[in-house]
Design a protein around this motif. Structure first.
Motif, PDB file in Angstrom:
ATOM      1  N   GLU A   1      -6.271 -79.887 -81.060  1.00 24.55           N
ATOM      2  CA  GLU A   1      -7.245 -79.784 -82.150  1.00 24.55           C
ATOM      3  C   GLU A   1      -8.422 -78.883 -81.767  1.00 24.55           C
ATOM      4  OE1 GLU A   1      -8.517 -83.612 -83.482  1.00 24.55           O
ATOM      5  OE2 GLU A   1      -6.469 -84.258 -83.927  1.00 24.55           O
ATOM      6  N   LEU A   2      -8.890 -78.989 -80.532  1.00 29.10           N
ATOM      7  CA  LEU A   2      -9.975 -78.123 -80.086  1.00 29.10           C
ATOM      8  C   LEU A   2      -9.556 -76.654 -80.094  1.00 29.10           C
ATOM      9  CD1 LEU A   2     -11.422 -80.221 -77.147  1.00 29.10           C
ATOM     10  CD2 LEU A   2     -12.551 -79.698 -79.312  1.00 29.10           C
ATOM     11  N   LEU A   3      -8.319 -76.392 -79.709  1.00 26.32           N
ATOM     12  CA  LEU A   3      -7.830 -75.019 -79.734  1.00 26.32           C
ATOM     13  C   LEU A   3      -7.700 -74.504 -81.161  1.00 26.32           C
ATOM     14  CD1 LEU A   3      -5.136 -75.142 -76.908  1.00 26.32           C
ATOM     15  CD2 LEU A   3      -7.346 -73.986 -76.840  1.00 26.32           C
ATOM     16  N   VAL A   4      -7.236 -75.367 -82.090  1.00 26.33           N
ATOM     17  CA  VAL A   4      -7.104 -74.954 -83.487  1.00 26.33           C
ATOM     18  C   VAL A   4      -8.473 -74.627 -84.078  1.00 26.33           C
ATOM     19  CG1 VAL A   4      -6.493 -75.792 -85.793  1.00 26.33           C
ATOM     20  CG2 VAL A   4      -4.918 -76.117 -83.900  1.00 26.33           C
ATOM     21  N   GLU A   5      -9.497 -75.395 -83.693  1.00 26.17           N
ATOM     22  CA  GLU A   5     -10.851 -75.097 -84.156  1.00 26.17           C
ATOM     23  C   GLU A   5     -11.300 -73.710 -83.711  1.00 26.17           C
ATOM     24  OE1 GLU A   5     -13.440 -78.137 -82.774  1.00 26.17           O
ATOM     25  OE2 GLU A   5     -12.574 -79.682 -84.072  1.00 26.17           O
TER      26      GLU A   5
END
Length: 100
Positions: A46-50
């Motif tokens: 999720e952090l990477l997608v952000e």
């Protein structure tokens, strides 16, 4: 057919990150987040997608398994080694059963 006895040309050592689709910086950051902040693989995903990097949590899992020891060895040289002097604030020592 005999193998040739010609010497092989010198090749530079391959990077441990060679052959991966994602850049080295993305892999190092993802593994670092997982190890430093005790996140789940899906949290790191999720952090990477952000940050507009679409990596699956399984990819993060594989990166962690493959690169944890490599990154730990690289970080070992940056650690501070304890010397002969120590600086301590407010120390309590038990002397003859009494804390002082």
């Amino acid at each position: 057919m005999k193998w040739s006895s010609r010497p092989r040309p010198w090749l530079p050592p391959r990077s441990a990150f060679a052959g991966f689709w994602f850049p080295t910086e993305v892999i190092v950051v993802a593994v670092g987040w997982y190890l430093r902040f005790n996140l789940s693989y899906r949290d790191v995903e999720e952090l990477l997608v952000e940050r507009r990097v679409e990596a699956d949590h399984i990819s993060v899992y594989r990166w962690v398994r493959r690169f944890t020891l490599l990154l730990a060895d690289a970080a070992r040289f940056c650690r501070h080694t304890p010397g002969d002097r120590w600086h301590v604030d407010e120390t309590y020592v038990k002397v003859d059963g009494v804390w002082r």
